[in-house]
Enzyme design. Structure first.
Site, short mmCIF file in Angstrom:
data_model
loop_
_atom_site.label_atom_id
_atom_site.label_comp_id
_atom_site.label_asym_id
_atom_site.label_seq_id
_atom_site.Cartn_x
_atom_site.Cartn_y
_atom_site.Cartn_z
CD GLU A 438 -37.74 8.03 -0.67
OE1 GLU A 438 -36.72 7.63 -0.09
OE2 GLU A 438 -38.54 7.24 -1.21
CB SER A 641 2.50 17.39 6.96
OG SER A 641 2.18 17.56 8.33
CG ASP A 679 -28.35 31.91 16.28
OD1 ASP A 679 -29.38 31.21 16.20
OD2 ASP A 679 -28.34 33.14 16.06
CG HIS A 700 -21.08 16.39 6.42
ND1 HIS A 700 -20.07 16.01 7.27
CD2 HIS A 700 -22.04 16.95 7.20
CE1 HIS A 700 -20.41 16.32 8.52
NE2 HIS A 700 -21.60 16.90 8.50
ZN LIG Z 1 -39.62 5.23 1.54
#
Ligand SMILES: [Zn+2]
Ligand SMILES: *[C@@H]1O[C@H](CO)[C@@H](O)[C@H](O)[C@H]1NC(C)=O
Ligand SMILES: *[C@@H]1O[C@H](CO)[C@@H](O)[C@H](O)[C@H]1NC(C)=O
Ligand SMILES: *[C@@H]1O[C@H](CO)[C@@H](O)[C@H](O)[C@H]1NC(C)=O
Ligand SMILES: *[C@@H]1O[C@H](CO)[C@@H](O)[C@H](O)[C@H]1NC(C)=O
Ligand SMILES: *[C@@H]1O[C@H](CO)[C@@H](O)[C@H](O)[C@H]1NC(C)=O
Ligand SMILES: *[C@@H]1O[C@H](CO)[C@@H](O)[C@H](O)[C@H]1NC(C)=O
Ligand SMILES: *[C@@H]1O[C@H](CO)[C@@H](O)[C@H](O)[C@H]1NC(C)=O
Length: 764
Positions: A438, A641, A679, A700
């Site tokens: 990470e 619009s 669902d 998104h």
């Molecule tokens: Zn971290």
């Protein structure tokens, strides 16, 4: 007894047979028959074949709500001392991604999770591009040093910066100071101070007549990404960049530095990645598997353009105190006992000197692993609730993020124990994930989501993330998908504050200490869409999975709001700091683990998911309003619009209201209806993803960032994105027109997903 049982049996038991049995066996046998029929779960009752019984049992189970007594079991069995021992073991040595101790930790977690009772645990490998300075004390050290301006080969050795925390220089696994993905290089130039290295900071320098061309720029950490600072410096003409943690940002005024306190001493600095966007730079959009297509390195645009090196603040003070040039503006001041100046170059004894960077950091391919473990669901094994955190760390990372790894290890024991002892098995599957790498660029989680995009989209009911799990003892800091707000609040009401003497729930102290609206009569905790960069990102912004990411943080009152925690990404993020200053009795760890555990239990076991789709509506209205206020007249002038966009927002709001009505009126005896509404509650989240958005994971339509450094409009990001660089050209307006239509269609799709089945026919 199950309240639905009598209703279930009625249609299959004919009255005639009861009478026949009663006549035949007499009153006693009749009574016995009733008793067996009512109380036996396994033997066939009167008139029922074994197959009927089995079918009924299966049906009964399918509509059974969660056994709430499991909550108490989970809450009481999470053991603070076990978490302490986990953390002691897991943070004992440095475990940077891609190194042998990192791989050993993956193997250890796999072994422990299996011993703890998970059904199956695997290591999921990726071959990714990492970046290191020379490792193991063998190669040269990354340093900054002053040199003679006329003869740059002549170094002033006594100005050579530290390359590692002195206490750790004999530990070959403790990596020296570096910013991952910095290009290697040895630039030499005059020094300029550029505050946080934001675009406005470079504008200020330009206006102040400081020319950064050919210079080395010293910048503070915070208020922007590491790579972005280097990019901004390069855009201003700089050839090298230096970062330092300003004590005004990391430490409390008058706070004690480690080892007397937890504040950052002047001998450590923040390591950290500097890619301009996360994910494996060689395989954007696709998983870094063995069949992956690799971009040639020269096509990669996400590396910082100039060498970048972090230094400790004692060294920064040394360089800053000799800087020439104008006094820096007051709001550039930190708390080092010097006058902050802009440069360029040095004055006094140091006049004529330049700064040389020696950066040996370079990229290299390495294999990294995610650890993924499964408790298979009892009834809906194809529906997953995942709890994830990263296990890699820059050095020991007791806080970031081994605290979370220690908690999830304890949770595998508690959940695994219930499963192993046949006491409980959740309705849906529970998945534990420990992400690799990470710290470099969210590599493990991002590659995983790239590999399993559609599996996650179609089947993942929730993703719960922890990072810097216990970074303080004050309150929760987190963010979530809107529909989860209530279940998160409810869960924190079930968990007592770590300080038992207060007699309050976490919810109560959270609402007091970090209220959403400080002026409200009844305060509720602050909880919006998450703003920090960690492993939830690709779940949230590429797939739209319902999610919650959270941490326990320190009281920021005496700290700069920019502070993460003082020893962030330094070797001082260690067990000693945790035990003496952050969480001595591990009650914060226990509270965090309880919240995660209870949330996972609820989401995995609830008959009806506790989600509220109406919670998107206020966000939609806010995005719409900001669009109207910030861009309304410009859009109007361009004949673009937003009426249809307004209509889609209104349609969503009505659809969500109707849908929630159906959820509240759900027939808890109808398993098909339960599955259908559940669902839909999940699908509505993923419906806000527009797969045609140009960026490979920012898809998104509400919550992906606009990517603008300067334009902070709260309008829809797809619209703001094109506005970043001031006046919009004709092509830009066409793009905006397209985005308005795309956002409208996406929001309307979300409304359709929670509408009843006839929505497939289109509007009436
Ligand atoms: Zn971290
Ligand atoms: C780099 O630093 C280590 C101590 O951290 C030292 O042992 C080593 O000699 C240094 N390397 C060079 C080339 O100076
Ligand atoms: C900055 O310095 C460079 C190199 O010395 C020079 O080419 C450039 O014109 C200067 N820019 C300004 C605005 O003075
Ligand atoms: C902060 O900056 C101003 C100039 O902008 C300077 O006069 C002042 O002395 C600085 N304060 C400290 C504590 O360095
Ligand atoms: C950096 O590593 C690449 C391979 O990843 C290699 O081709 C290059 O020569 C290295 N650069 C330096 C300065 O070591
Ligand atoms: C949190 O830690 C600080 C500093 O170590 C300490 O003064 C304070 O009492 C702690 N607060 C709680 C609620 O434990
Ligand atoms: C909103 O719903 C109305 C009524 O069904 C429909 O006429 C309209 O087209 C919808 N808006 C959008 C953007 O689809
Ligand atoms: C954002 O862009 C719009 C349109 O160009 C402009 O009106 C607005 O002032 C900008 N906002 C910021 C904070 O730059």
């Amino acid at each position: 007894m199950d309240p639905y049982l009598p209703n279930v049996r009625c249609p299959t038991m004919s009255k005639g047979r009861y009478i026949f049995l009663a006549v035949l066996c007499g009153a006693f046998a009749f009574a016995l028959g009733i008793i067996i029929g009512w109380f036996s779960k396994t033997e066939a009752g009167p008139g029922l074949t074994a197959e009927d019984r089995a079918a009924l049992d299966m049906y009964r189970e399918s509509i059974e709500d969660a056994d709430e007594t499991i909550r108490d079991h989970i809450l009481t069995n999470i053991d603070a001392e076990r978490i302490r021992e986990n953390l002691r073991e897991l943070s004992a040595k440095p475990h940077m991604a891609g190194t042998p101790p990192d791989h050993e930790m993956a193997e250890l977690l796999k072994r422990r999770w299996l011993e703890n009772g998970l059904d199956e645990v695997r290591l999921v490998p990726y071959d990714v591009l990492l970046s290191y300075p020379p490792l193991g004390r063998e190669g040269p050290n990354n340093t900054v040093v002053t040199v003679d301006g006329a003869d740059p080969a002549r170094e002033f050795e006594d100005t050579r910066s530290l390359h590692i925390e002195p206490e750790y220089q004999d530990d070959p696994d403790a990596v020296q100071f570096f910013n991952a993905y910095s290009p290697p290089g040895h630039p030499v130039g005059e020094l300029v101070f550029a505050n946080y290295g934001r675009l406005e900071d470079f504008d200020y320098l330009r206006q102040a007549g400081v020319n950064c061309t050919g210079k080395i720029v010293l910048m503070k950490y915070r208020s922007g990404g590491r790579g972005t600072k280097a990019r901004n410096a390069a855009a201003a003409g700089a050839i090298g960049a230096i970062l330092y943690p300003e004590p005004a940002d990391t430490n409390a005024p008058g706070g004690k530095v480690y080892p007397e306190g937890w504040d950052l001493p002047g001998t450590g600095t923040e390591r950290g990645g500097s890619l301009l966007e996360p994910g494996d730079p060689l395989t954007p959009g696709y998983p870094a598997t063995d069949y992956a297509y690799h971009l040639p390195e020269e096509k990669i645009t996400v590396f910082p353009p100039i060498p970048l090196q972090p230094i400790a603040y004692n060294d920064a003070q040394n360089y800053l105190s000799h800087l020439d040039g104008d006094v820096a503006p007051a709001d550039w001041n930190g708390t080092l006992p010097i006058t902050y100046r802009l440069g360029p170059g040095f004055t006094g004894d140091w006049a004529g000197r330049k700064v040389a960077l020696h950066v040996y950091t370079n990229t290299t391919m390495r294999r990294v692993y995610n650890v993924v473990g499964l408790i298979k669901g009892r009834l809906e094994p194809d529906r997953y609730v995942m709890l994830g955190n990263h296990y890699d760390a820059w050095v020991q990372g007791a806080i970031d993020d081994t605290s979370s790894t220690a908690m999830s290890l304890e949770l595998t024991r508690v959940f695994g124990g219930l499963v192993k002892d046949d006491k409980w098995r959740p309705r849906r599957s529970v998945v534990f994930a420990a992400w690799g790498a990470e710290e470099f660029a969210l590599l493990g989680s991002l590659e995983y989501v790239e590999q399993f995009t559609y599996l996650i989209k179609e089947r993942m009911v929730a993703y719960i993330n922890m990072d810097i799990g216990v970074g303080g003892n004050y309150t929760i800091f987190g963010g979530c998908s809107p529909p989860l707000v209530d279940v998160i609040y409810d869960t924190t009401k079930q968990v007592p504050d770590p300080d038992a003497s207060l007699g309050k729930s976490i919810y109560e102290t959270w609402a007091e200490r970090d209220p959403k609206d400080a002026d409200a009569d009844v305060k509720v905790p602050k909880l919006g869409w998450p703003g920090v960069g960690t492993d939830y990102i690709s779940f949230g912004r590429r797939v739209g999975t319902p999610l919650f990411t959270f941490a326990y943080v320190h009281d920021q009152t005496n700290y700069s709001p920019r502070s993460v925690y003082p020893s962030y990404h330094t070797a001082y993020d260690n067990m000693d700091v945790m035990e003496r200053f952050v969480d001595p009795d591990f009650t914060v760890h226990r509270a965090m683990a309880r919240i995660s555990g209870e949330l996972v239990r609820r989401l995995a076991d609830a008959l009806v998911l506790p989600y509220d789709s109406r919670k998107y509506a206020p966000s939609l209205s806010a995005f719409l309003q900001a669009t109207e206020e910030d861009f309304g007249s410009m859009l109007h002038d361009q004949d673009i619009s937003i009426d249809a966009l307004r209509s889609a927002v209104a349609n969503y709001t009505v659809a969500a209201e109707d849908f929630q009505g159906r959820v509240q009126a759900i027939d808890k005896k109808d398993p098909m209806q339960i599955r259908r509404l559940n669902d839909q509650m999940v699908q509505v989240n993923t419906a806000f993803i527009d797969i045609h958005q140009p960026h490979h994971f920012e898809k998104h339509v509400l919550f992906s960032p606009s990517g603008c450094a300067t334009n902070s409009s709260a309008a829809f990001p797809g619209i703001v994105r094109t506005m970043c660089d001031g006046p919009v050209n004709e092509e830009g307006w066409r793009e905006i027109k397209k985005q308005v239509a795309a956002i409208t269609s996406t929001i309307q799709s979300a409304a359709d997903v929670i509408s009843d089945v006839d929505s497939i026919l289109g509007p009436s």
